[in-house]
Write a protein that holds these residues in place. Sequence first.
Motif, short mmCIF file in Angstrom:
data_model
loop_
_atom_site.label_atom_id
_atom_site.label_comp_id
_atom_site.label_asym_id
_atom_site.label_seq_id
_atom_site.Cartn_x
_atom_site.Cartn_y
_atom_site.Cartn_z
N UNK A 250 0.91 -1.16 0.04
CA UNK A 250 -0.10 -0.19 0.09
C UNK A 250 1.17 0.86 0.03
N UNK A 251 1.53 1.80 -1.12
CA UNK A 251 2.54 2.67 -1.48
C UNK A 251 1.89 4.47 -1.21
N UNK A 252 0.48 4.04 -0.71
CA UNK A 252 0.19 5.96 -0.25
C UNK A 252 -0.39 5.62 1.68
N UNK A 253 0.11 4.06 2.32
CA UNK A 253 -0.32 3.86 3.15
C UNK A 253 0.18 5.17 4.44
N UNK A 254 -0.29 5.48 5.44
CA UNK A 254 0.16 6.67 6.46
C UNK A 254 -0.29 6.01 7.66
N UNK A 255 0.38 5.69 8.59
CA UNK A 255 0.50 5.24 9.93
C UNK A 255 0.89 5.60 11.46
N UNK A 256 -0.03 5.36 12.44
CA UNK A 256 0.44 5.98 13.07
C UNK A 256 0.80 5.00 14.30
N UNK A 257 1.35 4.59 14.90
CA UNK A 257 2.53 3.51 15.88
C UNK A 257 2.46 3.69 16.81
N UNK A 258 1.60 3.64 18.07
CA UNK A 258 1.17 3.99 19.04
C UNK A 258 1.54 3.41 20.44
N UNK A 259 2.41 4.08 21.45
CA UNK A 259 3.26 3.03 22.36
C UNK A 259 2.64 2.83 23.58
N UNK A 260 2.31 1.21 24.82
CA UNK A 260 1.65 1.53 25.46
C UNK A 260 2.19 0.72 27.04
N UNK A 261 2.21 1.00 27.85
CA UNK A 261 2.50 0.41 28.80
C UNK A 261 2.00 -0.30 30.47
N UNK A 262 2.74 -0.96 31.25
CA UNK A 262 1.41 -1.57 32.19
C UNK A 262 1.54 -0.94 33.08
N UNK A 263 1.27 -0.54 34.60
CA UNK A 263 0.63 0.64 35.14
C UNK A 263 1.47 0.68 36.39
N UNK A 264 2.94 -0.26 36.33
CA UNK A 264 3.98 0.15 37.24
C UNK A 264 4.73 1.59 36.65
N UNK A 265 4.78 2.64 38.16
CA UNK A 265 5.40 3.57 37.83
C UNK A 265 4.45 4.88 37.83
N UNK A 266 4.94 6.03 37.84
CA UNK A 266 4.29 6.95 36.97
C UNK A 266 3.65 7.38 35.72
N UNK A 267 2.57 8.52 35.92
CA UNK A 267 1.72 8.73 34.58
C UNK A 267 2.49 9.38 33.99
#
Length: 329
Positions: A250-267
């Motif tokens: 898909x040569x015209x595709x644009x994507x967003x990479x979203x990282x996630x964490x668990x709840x250990x530690x502060x926001x």
Amino acid sequence: MIRQLAVWALGSCLILPPLPLWAQAQSGEAAPLRLPDGAIERSQRETALGTYALPVGAFGAGGIPLRLQEGHILRRTWHLSGDATVLQVLDVLRSQLVQQGYEILFQCETRQCGGFDFRFGIEVVPAPDMVVSLSDYHFLAAQKPVITEIESDAVQTVSLLVSRSGSATYIQMIEVGPQRQPQLALAPAETPSAGSPPVQKSNPASDLKDLLEQQGHVVLDGVVFETGAETLSPEAITSLRGLAGFMEEQSKAQVLIVGHTDSVGGLEDNTSLSLRRAQMVKDALVSALGVAEGRISIAGAGYMAPIASNLTAAGREKNRRVEVVLLAR
């Protein structure tokens, strides 16, 4: 009174993109749903028999309450240019649903829904057919009973997602009704022989493409992290080949990479960590797999969008993930 006049004014000049014929038949030939004048259909996707996760509540500590609805699924989108607000458009459609006997199960606006977390936790038709502004959208879920030859207590559900982006208002409607086609016939049982051809393996790029088009976002399998870690293993980089293949196809595709964490530690720390995880994935796609850097955006959600309980080790492991969101194609 002013609100009633505004709705009447908007609804007095409507075109007629009808609901599918099965919906009219099951509802006793109810009047077709009417859209505001000038609404242009962007897409129509039909699934003969599938499962739709209908949101029936706002995003909370346990995620989004979902009700799995099985049946014939029709996904349709429109866009409307002009000055109509999101609520004006939703109200016109909502009033007609109520008149047709639908019960409103749940409705919310941006903040009540849960903002970012709700938007990326529900099914949305990919852009450019559907565009959702994270600061201006409304959602509604409704159902009504239907009677079929097979089921006497079947229901028909519909969800509406309306959002305004720039000078246009976008509308998404997902309808789920009773199955329309007979079940597939079964082939005779056969015992594989020694000379049977090998089973063809699926194409990761094709699988990813199908999931992105159906859901709008996909968790990247194989990209896993230990608590607090941000380094990608060689196995994780290898698992990104499916996404790289999709981007090449898909040569015209644009994507967003979203990282996630668990709840250990502060926001704050987790938000920063999740952004670094997304950056690591982007770097691997660009440097190791040859994807153009300008086609990839990144974001970090920290622990604000869990998909499992953070009270268990297994749940925390699932939450330490990276998702790809299809922005355009």
